[in-house]
Design a protein around this motif. Structure first.
Motif, short mmCIF file in Angstrom:
data_model
loop_
_atom_site.label_atom_id
_atom_site.label_comp_id
_atom_site.label_asym_id
_atom_site.label_seq_id
_atom_site.Cartn_x
_atom_site.Cartn_y
_atom_site.Cartn_z
N ILE A 202 50.01 -60.40 60.34
CA ILE A 202 51.17 -61.21 59.95
C ILE A 202 52.42 -60.76 60.70
N LEU A 203 52.61 -59.45 60.75
CA LEU A 203 53.80 -58.91 61.43
C LEU A 203 53.74 -59.15 62.93
N SER A 204 52.53 -59.34 63.47
CA SER A 204 52.38 -59.64 64.90
C SER A 204 52.51 -61.13 65.18
N GLY A 205 52.70 -61.93 64.12
CA GLY A 205 52.86 -63.37 64.30
C GLY A 205 51.56 -64.15 64.16
N ASN A 206 50.47 -63.47 63.82
CA ASN A 206 49.17 -64.13 63.69
C ASN A 206 48.83 -64.27 62.21
N LEU A 207 49.07 -65.46 61.65
CA LEU A 207 48.85 -65.68 60.21
C LEU A 207 47.44 -66.16 59.91
N SER A 208 46.67 -66.51 60.92
CA SER A 208 45.36 -67.13 60.70
C SER A 208 44.40 -66.19 59.99
N VAL A 209 44.41 -64.90 60.30
CA VAL A 209 43.48 -63.95 59.68
C VAL A 209 43.71 -63.89 58.18
N ALA A 210 44.98 -63.74 57.77
CA ALA A 210 45.30 -63.69 56.33
C ALA A 210 44.97 -65.01 55.65
#
Length: 606
Positions: A202-210
């Motif tokens: 999330i902090l890296s800008g990748n919300l898809s995993v969460a």
């Protein structure tokens, strides 16, 4: 060899190579520049003076020495220039840093990691995200994370041995559902670390995993008829969706892109920076940068790109800009899109830069209007208090200065629209008066000032202020009468002790309210004239003392003393010169005599 000849000699030996150059004054570095051809670039400062603005001319006038460093490419020169500017912060280079540090979100390198905020990034194995341009933007992300994931906030050492020994007890955070209780082994380390991995995404800008994690667990809970648990996962999924919707402004196909746009006026450049990850803007920053030497937009933006990417630790390989930079940046692709999602992103960034410019210019215009209104009000009050027939747009104030009759001088300061107009200030060496005679000195300087204005057919002021009592005022009036301009301009005197205002021919003074803005303006005039006269008198007196000391040295005549005085101003600066440097100024024989005297007197003083 004179200083300017030394510079010309040095410039003639500069290389035709790419690199950086540094300009020095007596106190250190004042400017750092880059060049494809060092000699051509440095020579342009001295050979094209007609093309330079006032700031550049002032820079050139202060240059005492030049140094250079050769590099392999123009890109290397650019990066070296940027590093040196940050290191030395020369006064003629644009400076981006304002001394503040930006906040980070840190995942601490420990068992059952905490997620904290810090401004102090260390090489301690922890994972740092950011920096964030503001605490507000950082707290939005932090609040999302703490709502989605129950994390510990305590600083206990949660080693397996400490937990097994039962050293810790769960706190209030556990009981209100904000922590899963790792201190009492109430949560598996693998589950906790799974949450930490999602937080990193999330902090890296990748919300898809969460998002996939919450979708899978929501479906699994629903399949087992655990609808309350499924609803909790649905709420967290909605939070992520809402966060992404509020951040997404372009296509999800765009990832890891930096966007920089610039617009400028004569005084400042306005820049906007957007950082895009997975179709979302995760960082935005707008800057106003004061121009120092009428720099081109491309030069300013290139410098800002490097500095902001370093500060915000960007790894993006594509940079979108609204202007051509004309400078290659290593491992970075510069693009100027004309259509599509990237063009929309560029337009959004430029809209932010233009908004900042409009807001700043509007504020400056408003402040200007307010200042003009205040100035007009003060002048109207002064006109009323002094019973003037004209608004005193231009006021001139005279003062004398001497010390026990020595070195009599005088000054005239000029205020236009209630503000100092320093280009119109004047110093006067008293020529026709012998000794300390303030009355005759006042007659001389008033006569000289307004005879010159009449000869040059320049406009007279609306008000003349004489620093002194009735005597000085009377002599100023006599001078105006002799010039046949008495009555064309108002003249008053101000006595220091009781702030009394005297009019020509009136026996009784005028007292203006001590809190009046008009009296404060007259006091500012009087104090400025006094300061200007005293400063001139001291410099003249010190110059006379130095000249006498030099001419007392056998072999040093008045012309030599004058030349040294004009350039170095003090014996202290002369003592700092080597005998060889003195020889370049006055010849070997005189240099030997002067050097021996200066250093002999220094030893005696010790």
């Amino acid at each position: 060899m004179p200083a300017n000849e030394k510079l010309k000699e040095k410039i003639s030996h500069l290389p035709h190579k790419p690199g950086i150059y540094k300009f020095f004054d007596d106190n250190g570095i004042i400017y750092v520049g880059k060049a494809v051809d060092i000699r051509k670039r440095v020579s342009s400062y001295f050979n094209r003076s007609a093309q330079h603005n006032k700031k550049t001319l002032k820079l050139v006038s202060q240059i005492k020495d030049i140094e250079f460093t050769i590099v392999d490419t123009e890109a290397d020169a650019f990066l070296l220039e940027n590093n040196l500017i940050k290191q030395y912060q020369p006064k003629y280079n644009i400076l981006l840093k304002d001394g503040k540090t930006y906040p980070y979100i840190c995942i601490v390198n420990e068992r059952f990691p905490r997620v904290i905020t810090t401004r102090n990034k260390q090489n301690d194995g922890s994972r740092y995200f950011g920096p964030y341009p503001s605490v507000t933007s950082m707290n939005v992300v932090l609040e999302l994370i703490r709502t989605l994931y129950p994390l510990r906030t305590c600083t206990y050492n949660l080693s397996p041995e400490n937990i097994a020994a039962g050293k810790f007890k769960v706190c209030l955070e556990y009981h209100i559902g904000n922590c899963k209780g790792p201190c009492e082994a109430l949560v598996e380390e693998t589950e906790y670390n799974q949450h930490i991995a999602q937080i990193k995404n999330i902090l890296s800008g990748n919300l898809s995993v969460a998002k996939n994690y919450f979708k899978e667990h929501m479906a699994a809970a629903a399949a087992e008829f655990q609808y309350e648990l499924a609803h909790k996962y649905k709420q967290k999924l909605d939070m992520l969706e809402d966060f992404q919707v509020r951040s997404t402004v372009v296509s999800n196909t765009l990832t890891n892109i930096d966007v920089f746009t610039i617009t400028s006026n004569e005084q400042c450049a306005f820049i906007n920076y957007l950082k895009v990850m997975n179709g979302s803007i995760i960082l935005t920053q707008s800057l106003e940068i004061e121009k120092k030497l009428d720099e081109e937009d491309a030069d300013i933006l290139a410098s800002v790109i490097v500095q902001l990417r370093q500060e915000f630790e960007s790894t993006a390989r594509e940079v979108i800009t609204n202007i051509e930079l004309g400078l290659p940046l290593d491992n970075i692709t510069l693009t100027h899109p004309q259509i599509g999602d990237k063009k929309k992103l560029l337009s959004l960034s430029l809209k932010n830069a233009l908004y900042l410019r409009k807001e700043r210019e509007g504020r400056q215009e408003k402040n200007k209007e307010l200042n003009e209104q205040r100035e007009l009000r003060v002048l109207e009050t002064l006109k009323k208090d002094l019973r003037l027939t004209e608004l005193p747009r231009q006021i001139e104030c005279f003062d004398n200065s001497n010390f026990q009759g020595d070195n009599p001088v005088a000054s005239m300061v000029c205020f236009k629209n209630g503000k100092p107009s320093k280009k119109d200030y004047r110093h006067f060496n008293i020529k026709t008066v012998v000794g300390a005679n303030d009355f005759e000195s006042m007659y001389e300087i008033v006569t000289r000032r307004y005879r010159r204005l009449l000869d040059e057919e320049k406009p007279l002021p609306q008000l003349i202020v004489i620093d002194g009592g009735k005597g000085q005022l009377g002599m100023a009036v006599k001078a105006l009468r002799d010039l046949n301009i008495y009555g064309q301009v108002a003249v008053v005197g101000i006595a220091k002790r009781l702030e009394e205002i005297f009019y020509p021919g009136d026996t009784l003074p005028l007292y203006i309210d001590k809190k009046s803005e008009s009296l404060k303006l007259i006091q500012r005039l009087r104090n400025e004239a006094h300061r200007f006269a005293i400063t001139f008198h001291r410099s003249k007196r010190d110059a006379g003392t130095l000249k006498t000391e030099l001419t007392d040295i056998k072999g040093i005549g008045p012309s030599t003393a004058d030349a040294l005085l004009q350039k170095y101003r003090s014996v202290k600066k002369l003592r700092e010169l080597s005998q060889e440097e003195l020889a370049e100024e006055i010849g070997k024989a005189k240099a030997a005599v002067l050097y021996a005297y200066l250093h002999h007197s220094t030893e005696e003083a010790r």
